[in-house]
Design an enzyme around this catalytic site. Structure first.
Site, PDB file in Angstrom:
ATOM      1  CG  ASP A   1      -0.105   0.247   8.422  1.00 34.76           C
ATOM      2  OD1 ASP A   1      -0.891   1.180   8.671  1.00 34.76           O
ATOM      3  OD2 ASP A   1       1.070   0.419   8.070  1.00 34.76           O
TER       4      ASP A   1
ATOM      5  CB  ALA B   1      12.402  -0.853   7.094  1.00 37.13           C
ATOM      6  CB  ALA B   2      10.028   0.332   2.027  1.00 39.75           C
ATOM      7  N   GLY B   3       7.757   1.843   4.305  1.00 41.83           N
ATOM      8  CA  GLY B   3       6.521   2.597   4.291  1.00 41.83           C
ATOM      9  C   GLY B   3       5.464   2.022   3.379  1.00 41.83           C
ATOM     10  CG  LEU B   4       6.313   0.536   0.090  1.00 42.21           C
ATOM     11  CD1 LEU B   4       7.198  -0.174  -0.939  1.00 42.21           C
ATOM     12  CD2 LEU B   4       5.407   1.548  -0.597  1.00 42.21           C
ATOM     13  CB  ALA B   5       1.810  -1.801   4.845  1.00 42.03           C
TER      14      ALA B   5
ATOM     15  CB  THR C   1       0.290  -6.664   2.755  1.00 41.31           C
ATOM     16  OG1 THR C   1      -0.581  -7.277   1.805  1.00 41.31           O
ATOM     17  CG2 THR C   1       1.732  -6.848   2.310  1.00 41.31           C
TER      18      THR C   1
ATOM     19  CE  LYS D   1       0.741   1.601   4.375  1.00 42.28           C
ATOM     20  NZ  LYS D   1       1.421   2.876   4.646  1.00 42.28           N
TER      21      LYS D   1
END
Length: 278
Positions: free
Chosen positions: A133, A93-97, A101, A8
């Site tokens: 999240d 650890a990239a802000g993409l969850a 998921t 996301k």
């Protein structure tokens, strides 16, 4: 059983206040993109959790959200052994969850594999125990996320957008960023969602992430990526979540492809992605 674990991005991310428990009240527009990890789940007769991945040393098994999801459900059946393979494509650890998921799809997968008959509310309750999240991924829809991320309001987006997603390998701790936040309640999320529902391109100008000031101050090279994307044609470029992934928003293929050609060999991870339809 194979499951796609979609990443996301946050088209907006506002922090409204800091709570007594240390969490922040947020207001965010979350959308899924067609970048995904693959989760393969098979029954075994050993009543054990066996795990392998193409990305070793992600974390200790007891901290792994996929394993924690299995622990939440394993006592509901007598024969609970599974062999799990995770093929990781989403940067860490990239802000993409990515972890969230994966955990959500593990819960969905075990629900189906073991015929548990969980309702969406039950899935969300289980997911919330593991991370703020995770409930978003049970909706399988765009959503406004409030509270700590668990209060979700789905909506239909009619604005056609494609993204150029960039990750240069920087890993950023969410806790590090949240501790340093200074701006609260500055985004008109309702207005942006209304424009997205109508397919109005002007929605893009309102996309904002209040964490960017902290991110740019401590990781100035991330600001440079955003600026570079906008200089070569992105309608808007911003950080997803607490970083470190950056995405540029495009509304035409020509500009998107041109930006990809110019940047594809400049960073560790550069991908053209699309929003996943409801």
């Amino acid at each position: 059983m194979e499951r796609k674990c979609y990443a996301k991005v946050n088209l907006t991310l506002d922090s409204l206040s800091k709570r007594d428990d240390g969490y922040h009240e947020i207001d965010s527009i979350m959308v899924r993109i067609n970048l995904f990890d693959k989760l393969i789940i098979k029954k075994n007769k050993e009543n054990k959790f066996n795990y392998e991945t193409n990305t070793p040393n992600i974390c200790a098994l007891e901290d792994n959200l996929i394993y924690k999801a299995w622990c939440l459900l394993k006592d509901r059946v007598d024969e609970n052994g599974v062999d799990v393979t995770l093929i990781k494509n989403i940067p860490l650890a990239a802000g993409l969850a990515g972890g969230s998921t994966d955990a959500a799809e593990m819960i969905k997968g075990l629900d189906k594999l073991w015929d548990l008959g969980l309702t969406i509310d039950e899935r969300m309750c289980l997911g919330k125990k593991l991370g703020a999240d995770i409930p978003f991924f049970f909706l399988e829809s765009n959503a406004r996320a409030q509270g700590i991320g668990e209060i979700l309001t789905p909506f239909t987006n009619k604005l056609k957008m494609k993204l150029l997603l960039i990750n240069d390998g920087t890993e950023i701790s969410s806790a590090f960023i949240y501790k340093r936040l200074a701006d609260y309640g500055v985004i008109d999320t309702s207005e942006i969602i209304d424009k997205l529902r109508k397919g109005e391109k002007s929605a893009i100008s309102g996309f904002r992430n209040v964490m960017e000031d902290v991110i740019f101050e401590n990781f100035p090279h991330i600001r440079e990526i955003c600026s570079r994307l906008e200089d070569i044609g992105a309608e808007k470029a911003l950080v997803s979540g607490s970083g470190a992934s950056v995405f540029g928003v495009f509304t035409d293929d020509y500009s998107l492809n041109l930006a990809y050609e110019k940047l594809s060999d400049k960073y560790k991870f550069v991908e053209k992605v699309e929003l996943v339809d409801d």
